[in-house]
Design an enzyme around this catalytic site. Structure first.
Site, PDB file in Angstrom:
ATOM      1  CD  GLU A 198      55.610  49.102  90.157  1.00  0.00           C
ATOM      2  OE1 GLU A 198      56.455  48.684  89.355  1.00  0.00           O
ATOM      3  OE2 GLU A 198      55.162  48.407  91.098  1.00  0.00           O
TER       4      GLU A 198
ATOM      5  NE  ARG B  24      58.308  38.455 103.684  1.00  0.00           N
ATOM      6  CZ  ARG B  24      58.744  39.321 104.594  1.00  0.00           C
ATOM      7  NH1 ARG B  24      60.000  39.353 104.927  1.00  0.00           N
ATOM      8  NH2 ARG B  24      57.912  40.173 105.155  1.00  0.00           N
TER       9      ARG B  24
ATOM     10  CB  CYS C  69      57.416  42.127  91.925  1.00  0.00           C
ATOM     11  SG  CYS C  69      58.307  41.708  93.424  1.00  0.00           S
TER      12      CYS C  69
ATOM     13  CG  ASP D  73      48.963  61.005  99.421  1.00  0.00           C
ATOM     14  OD1 ASP D  73      48.522  61.134  98.258  1.00  0.00           O
ATOM     15  OD2 ASP D  73      48.243  61.104 100.430  1.00  0.00           O
TER      16      ASP D  73
ATOM     17  CG  HIS E  71      58.025  46.873  92.541  1.00  0.00           C
ATOM     18  ND1 HIS E  71      56.674  46.606  92.561  1.00  0.00           N
ATOM     19  CD2 HIS E  71      58.603  45.930  93.328  1.00  0.00           C
ATOM     20  CE1 HIS E  71      56.454  45.548  93.334  1.00  0.00           C
ATOM     21  NE2 HIS E  71      57.603  45.131  93.809  1.00  0.00           N
TER      22      HIS E  71
HETATM   23  N1  GLN Z   1      55.356  37.679  96.844  1.00  0.00           N
HETATM   24  C1  GLN Z   1      56.547  37.802  96.065  1.00  0.00           C
HETATM   25  C2  GLN Z   1      57.784  37.905  96.934  1.00  0.00           C
HETATM   26  O1  GLN Z   1      57.692  38.190  98.084  1.00  0.00           O
HETATM   27  C3  GLN Z   1      56.463  39.009  95.135  1.00  0.00           C
HETATM   28  C4  GLN Z   1      56.365  40.320  95.863  1.00  0.00           C
HETATM   29  C5  GLN Z   1      55.870  41.440  94.988  1.00  0.00           C
HETATM   30  O2  GLN Z   1      55.266  41.223  93.946  1.00  0.00           O
HETATM   31  N2  GLN Z   1      56.081  42.670  95.426  1.00  0.00           N
HETATM   32  O3  GLN Z   1      58.866  37.711  96.481  1.00  0.00           O
END
Ligand code: GLN
Length: 535
Positions: free
Chosen positions: A511, A464, A383, A72, A509
């Site tokens: 988005e 990560r 990502c 939200d 990200h």
């Molecule tokens: N699993 C991947 C990482 O931890 C990508 C994480 C994601 O797409 N938010 O780096």
């Protein structure tokens, strides 16, 4: 003027769209020139939704300051165009964590620590926190869950107390319910609403306004009936009829005078009509666009719409910017293989490979990247999607068949995606990823720099693992360029393929920052390229 507090509770059923109603009212108040923010109080015990599977709770939304929050908050930011923060999302887990930590420190001086007053005091402190910054005229607080839930009781009790403690003109309570339509009887039913309001009033909270979600218009008579049984004025029962777009809801709420009821109740000396011209402009563009494109979203949580909320919304914004309706088709990455990928992706004008964690569906994502790269289909990988661009390129262009991310294959001879250095000592899962906004330097002349129109950007993160820079030279020599890096650490943030019509992978990200009034350049770029591909 004192800071004003509006509390929004919900009853009868979950998923009625409290977040959208809160965002819509906030938008209307903002359009009247008020400084507004929204916060969400969630009754579950997790400290934050960061540890929740998206199937449980939809997307985890990330704020600038690196909070992992309820989706939200994404709506709040998209409607208001104002950033939220850690303080905007509070859970039962956070409340208890604070209280128990204080108890261990001896802060309660030998007192018995109880739900009332200690837990409710901590809830109230947090409810008022953003108001104390002086940055806002109005704070809307959405209480998650449904009235009657055992776990939401302390929150309702905190609202009850605040309604008495603050001046009467400084608080307002809105209750959102559902008016079901029984098709056999051809009738709208008010009884669930009556029961829900009764439960709320048993908790000592009286609603100033009842917003009724309904599939059919509410007659004046029905509104009078609800008002009579629920102890509010007839004009304070308003309908929220199913809308063709969530972005239409602010206008519907304005027609129902929700913002006017709020400024009157809160004695805000502001009866100016809200200026919604830019919002209406956006709505006009999403209603009847000239063009259309088909984008395939490849991910592993596709069965649940909410899992990719911000991505789906970003496509709505990017569509508006391109005078185009974006049809997003989701594809379960688990079902994608080398021998069916062409069939599954035929007809795609653009492909997006989604973020994610863990092994399930990973190989399907690699197949989708390969298809986009080889067939010249406009592509955005976010990502994990970006990480799979790197793996795919390593395997199929550099010829390293064992290339992998160490997230799924720690023994790989070519760990092209590897755990970030500062993650190596981390054992705790919650709140420990690389989170929130970091700056990124784009290479001048790159596709990314052209799209952003600048070389200095800042975007939000949640990961990560990272691009293993040991291999960077080899990648660049063979055509996959690192066009965006973190200026301090050199961490690769963006990869692209010069020569391909549109191929971008971003470790961040995009988005999360797309809004109707500020569509994101990577999404508008993807949709534009998809349009050209279709043409
Ligand atoms: N699993 C991947 C990482 O931890 C990508 C994480 C994601 O797409 N938010 O780096």
């Amino acid at each position: 003027m004192n800071t004003k507090y509006i509390f929004i509770t919900g009853g009868v059923a979950s998923s009625l769209g409290k977040g959208i109603i809160a965002s819509s009212l906030a938008k209307l108040l903002q359009a009247r020139g008020l400084r507004v923010t929204i916060q969400k109080f969630d009754p579950y015990i997790n400290i934050d939704p960061g540890t929740l599977n998206p199937y449980e709770h939809g997307e985890c939304y990330v704020t600038e300051d690196g909070a992992e929050t309820d989706l939200d908050l994404g709506h709040y930011e998209r409607f208001l165009g104002v950033y939220t923060s850690k303080a905007n999302n509070v859970t039962t887990g956070k409340i208890y964590h604070t209280v128990i930590t204080k108890e261990r420190e001896g802060a309660y001086l030998g007192k018995t620590v109880q739900i009332v007053p200690h837990i409710t005091d901590e809830i109230k402190r947090r409810m008022l926190l953003l108001g104390r910054t002086g940055e806002y005229d109005v704070i809307l607080t959405e209480i998650g869950g449904t009235i009657g839930d055992m776990e939401s009781q302390p929150f309702v009790e905190a609202v009850r107390q605040l309604q008495w403690e603050l001046p009467e003109e400084d608080t307002m309570s809105i209750h959102l319910t559902l008016i079901p339509y029984l098709s056999a009887a051809k009738e709208l039913k008010t009884k669930p609403t009556q029961h829900s309001v009764q439960a709320l009033q048993q908790g000592g909270v009286w609603p100033d306004v009842i917003v009724c979600r309904t599939e059919h218009p509410l007659s004046a008579e029905l509104r009078r009936k609800i008002a009579l049984f629920c102890n509010v004025r007839p004009g304070h029962v308003i309908q929220s009829i199913d809308a063709w777009s969530i972005y239409q809801v602010p206008l519907n709420m304005h027609e129902e005078h929700l913002d006017e009821l709020a400024v009157r109740k809160l004695q805000i000396d502001n009866f100016a009509t809200p200026d919604l011209s830019r919002w209406k402009e956006f709505l006009k563009r999403i209603k009847n666009p000239t063009h259309e494109v088909d984008i395939v979203l490849v991910g592993k949580y596709v069965e649940l719409q909410d899992a990719y909320k911000s991505i789906l919304e970003a496509f709505v914004h990017a569509g508006a910017a391109n005078d185009c309706r974006v049809h997003v088709h989701t594809l379960q990455s688990e079902n994608v293989y080398a021998d069916n990928v062409a069939e599954l992706l035929k007809g795609a004008d653009g492909i997006l490979v989604a973020p994610g964690f863990g092994e399930r569906g990973l190989e399907g994502k690699v197949c989708a990247v390969r298809y986009a790269r080889e067939k010249g289909i406009p592509f955005l990988g976010i990502c994990l999607g970006m990480q799979m661009c790197v793996v795919e390129f390593a395997r199929n262009v550099l010829g390293w068949a064992d290339a992998a991310s160490t997230e799924v294959n720690p023994q790989s001879g070519h760990p092209v995606i590897c755990l970030m250095e500062d993650q190596k000592a981390t054992t705790i899962k919650g709140g420990t990823m690389r989170l929130g906004a970091y700056s990124c330097q784009l290479e001048a002349g790159s596709l990314a720099a052209q799209l952003y129109g600048t070389t200095e950007i800042s975007e939000r993160h949640r990961h990560r693992y990272e691009f293993n820079s040991d291999y960077l030279e080899e990648f660049e020599k063979n055509g996959l360029k690192a066009s965006g890096r973190n200026p301090e650490t050199g961490l690769v943030e963006v990869v692209e393929l010069p020569g391909h019509p549109f191929f971008i992978g971003s470790q961040f990200h995009p988005e999360y920052k797309s809004t109707p009034e500020r569509p994101h350049p990577l999404f508008t770029g993807l949709v534009k390229a998809a349009l050209e591909h279709r043409g």
